[in-house]
Each structure stands twice: as structure tokens, then as C-alpha cells.
Design a protein around this motif. Sequence first.
Motif, mmCIF file in Angstrom:
data_model
loop_
_atom_site.group_PDB
_atom_site.id
_atom_site.type_symbol
_atom_site.label_atom_id
_atom_site.label_comp_id
_atom_site.label_asym_id
_atom_site.label_seq_id
_atom_site.Cartn_x
_atom_site.Cartn_y
_atom_site.Cartn_z
ATOM 1 N N UNK A 1 0.786 -1.026 0.029
ATOM 2 C CA UNK A 1 -0.061 0.088 0.065
ATOM 3 C C UNK A 1 1.053 1.317 0.058
ATOM 4 N N UNK A 2 0.462 2.108 -0.845
ATOM 5 C CA UNK A 2 1.459 3.407 -0.986
ATOM 6 C C UNK A 2 0.557 4.714 -0.923
ATOM 7 N N UNK A 3 0.895 5.409 -0.046
ATOM 8 C CA UNK A 3 0.145 6.737 0.447
ATOM 9 C C UNK A 3 -1.448 6.777 0.616
ATOM 10 N N UNK A 4 -1.788 5.559 0.863
ATOM 11 C CA UNK A 4 -3.363 5.254 1.297
ATOM 12 C C UNK A 4 -3.274 5.355 2.750
ATOM 13 N N UNK A 5 -4.418 5.374 3.296
ATOM 14 C CA UNK A 5 -4.668 5.472 4.848
ATOM 15 C C UNK A 5 -4.129 4.195 5.488
ATOM 16 N N UNK A 6 -4.460 2.954 4.777
ATOM 17 C CA UNK A 6 -3.948 1.899 5.168
ATOM 18 C C UNK A 6 -2.426 1.651 5.488
ATOM 19 N N UNK A 7 -1.620 2.310 4.752
ATOM 20 C CA UNK A 7 -0.229 2.458 4.653
ATOM 21 C C UNK A 7 0.301 3.425 5.777
ATOM 22 N N UNK A 8 -0.555 4.553 5.954
ATOM 23 C CA UNK A 8 -0.211 5.704 6.720
ATOM 24 C C UNK A 8 -0.489 5.439 8.183
ATOM 25 N N UNK A 9 -1.667 4.949 8.581
ATOM 26 C CA UNK A 9 -2.114 4.594 9.948
ATOM 27 C C UNK A 9 -1.900 3.126 10.226
ATOM 28 N N UNK A 10 -1.119 2.837 10.894
ATOM 29 C CA UNK A 10 -0.680 1.637 11.362
ATOM 30 C C UNK A 10 -1.525 0.796 12.179
ATOM 31 N N UNK A 11 -2.465 1.662 12.706
ATOM 32 C CA UNK A 11 -3.546 0.777 13.492
ATOM 33 C C UNK A 11 -4.661 0.048 12.766
ATOM 34 N N UNK A 12 -4.496 0.159 11.472
ATOM 35 C CA UNK A 12 -5.502 -0.348 10.623
ATOM 36 C C UNK A 12 -4.825 -1.745 10.348
ATOM 37 N N UNK A 13 -5.791 -2.673 10.777
ATOM 38 C CA UNK A 13 -5.194 -4.221 10.524
ATOM 39 C C UNK A 13 -5.642 -4.762 9.281
ATOM 40 N N UNK A 14 -6.346 -4.214 8.339
ATOM 41 C CA UNK A 14 -7.211 -4.509 7.088
ATOM 42 C C UNK A 14 -7.337 -3.311 6.229
ATOM 43 N N UNK A 15 -7.533 -3.580 4.702
ATOM 44 C CA UNK A 15 -7.767 -2.386 3.759
ATOM 45 C C UNK A 15 -8.951 -1.936 3.904
ATOM 46 N N UNK A 16 -9.770 -2.569 4.663
ATOM 47 C CA UNK A 16 -11.326 -1.865 4.880
ATOM 48 C C UNK A 16 -11.857 -2.554 6.297
ATOM 49 N N UNK A 17 -13.010 -1.556 6.379
ATOM 50 C CA UNK A 17 -13.636 -2.267 7.713
ATOM 51 C C UNK A 17 -15.107 -2.885 7.204
ATOM 52 N N UNK A 18 -15.368 -4.060 7.596
ATOM 53 C CA UNK A 18 -16.585 -4.831 7.184
ATOM 54 C C UNK A 18 -17.456 -5.194 8.008
ATOM 55 N N UNK A 19 -18.707 -5.463 7.637
ATOM 56 C CA UNK A 19 -19.615 -5.733 8.545
ATOM 57 C C UNK A 19 -19.630 -7.287 8.781
ATOM 58 N N UNK A 20 -20.443 -7.987 9.529
ATOM 59 C CA UNK A 20 -20.572 -9.342 9.831
ATOM 60 C C UNK A 20 -20.628 -10.045 8.669
ATOM 61 N N UNK A 21 -21.160 -9.714 7.438
ATOM 62 C CA UNK A 21 -21.388 -10.486 6.437
ATOM 63 C C UNK A 21 -20.319 -10.356 5.353
ATOM 64 N N UNK A 22 -19.322 -9.451 5.726
ATOM 65 C CA UNK A 22 -18.100 -9.184 4.955
ATOM 66 C C UNK A 22 -18.532 -7.767 3.873
ATOM 67 N N UNK A 23 -19.460 -7.298 4.085
ATOM 68 C CA UNK A 23 -19.748 -6.164 3.248
ATOM 69 C C UNK A 23 -18.919 -4.908 3.788
ATOM 70 N N UNK A 24 -18.260 -4.153 2.932
ATOM 71 C CA UNK A 24 -17.302 -3.260 3.262
ATOM 72 C C UNK A 24 -18.146 -2.024 3.864
ATOM 73 N N UNK A 25 -17.725 -1.583 4.942
ATOM 74 C CA UNK A 25 -18.313 -0.399 5.485
ATOM 75 C C UNK A 25 -17.692 0.971 5.252
ATOM 76 N N UNK A 26 -16.297 0.650 5.432
ATOM 77 C CA UNK A 26 -15.366 2.025 5.257
ATOM 78 C C UNK A 26 -14.042 1.434 4.602
ATOM 79 N N UNK A 27 -13.672 2.112 3.562
ATOM 80 C CA UNK A 27 -12.562 1.756 2.841
ATOM 81 C C UNK A 27 -11.203 2.454 3.229
ATOM 82 N N UNK A 28 -10.153 1.741 3.468
ATOM 83 C CA UNK A 28 -8.782 2.625 3.926
ATOM 84 C C UNK A 28 -7.868 2.676 2.710
#
Length: 240
Positions: A45-72
Motif C-alpha cells: 500500500x502506497x500513500x493510502x490511509x491503510x499505509x499511513x495509519x498503522x492501527x488499521x489491520x485490514x484495507x477496509x472495515x467490514x460488517x458481519x457479512x463481509x460487506x465493506x463499511x469503510x475503505x482504507x
Amino acid sequence: MLKNFLLGTLLSTSVVSYAGLEALDTVEMTDIAGQGGADLNWTLSLNHVYATDLSKTDISRKDGNGNVLEAFYVLDPAACGATKQFCRLAIAPNNHVDENGNQKWLVFKGLQGTLQIDEFSIDGDTIINSAGKAQSAMKITFSDDKPLKIRNLGFNTMSIETGTGTGALEGYANTTTYTTYNRKTIDTDGNIIETPTAVPSFDQGAEKGFMGLNMHGNLHMSGNLKIFSYNCSGVAGSRC
């Protein structure tokens, strides 16, 4: 006395442990066979929120069914700096210069992207080399149901820039953006009138350029890649 007892116990343990080891010659080593490998995942990951915020453990936040709620995998504006200079790739093809002798630069602005493979495996395999003998190889396997995720890979705009010197004055450091343009009209006497006008909101504040590219999707792959030395003959002294 206690120290002497502990020292003796350790020496005895070492002797007992060593007694179970046996030396193998070259012939015996070639007869050894085994199994092994590793299932891995990979993210770039380059220059994305996922690359700059080390608290993110995945490239997106999903609900219980695997649907993307917030993209990093979106461009982090803080990573590019106040003047957006830190998210660039600049190339000077053949050291071209303009009519004034200034260096010309091909500049990709707003460079970003995330690539992710959820799973691929690495293990050993056997191939037949150029001498017709069995030879070990490393095998990398990709599965169709574990695609390569391509997320916002590309750049916002591309431009050709020139500068007047070195360092901060070079073309790759230019920070011009779209704010206003001269809207041309013709009055009743046929005169051309230029009126400074704000650019539309879509381009307002964007870095100047003439083309952008952004890729988003999944690349499905099935098969394996074997890495080996085909010229290895297997004889003594050959490189394998």
C-alpha cells in the motif's frame, strides 16, 4: 556446592542431547525427503490511509457479512504534504530541456495504490533439468478464489514540468493548482474580453495536468510458478 551441581547437570544434558545426532554423507543427504511449505498473504500500500495509519489491520472495515463499511485504500492527504509534493514520481527522459535550457520533467502526481493477495503458497517441487535429472525447485501457487485485489492504483494527474534551477526550483516541485481561468467573451464591438472565473468544483484545487489513471478491481489467477536453475547438471561443483 549448588553451582557445581548445576554445572554438572548442564554438561550431562548437553552430552545426552549431542548423543542423538548423526553425521550424514552426501549420498545419505540426497536420499532425504520431506514435506513443507507456507501459506502466505501479501499487501503493498502506497500513500493510502491503510499505509499511513498503522492501527488499521485490514484495507477496509467490514460488517458481519463481509460487506465493506469503510475503505482504507483511499489517498491520505496528509501523506502528500501541504503542497502535495510527496506523492509524486518524476522522470527526466533523456535529460530533455526546453528552449531556455531548463530541465523537462514528466511528473505523475497523486501517486497511490494498494495491492493485496489474501493467500498464496510457497513449497518445494521437482523438475527435470537440462541433463535429464530430477532437480529441486521452489513453487509458488496462486488460487483463482484468492484474487489479487487492485485498489485505487494509479495517479491523479500527469504533467510535463520545467524548472529554473535545482532543488525546490526544479520542475518536479511545481505546485500549481486549478483555481481560476480566463473566460473569454466577445462584446458588441467584436473585442475579446477575458474575465477571471473560478473553475468548476470538480477541478477546484486539483494539481494541474492533462491525464489521470486509476485502476480498481480483482485479478484472478490460477496456476503455479516454479523457480529453478535449468542449467544445473547436478554434478559436483555445479551451481544449482
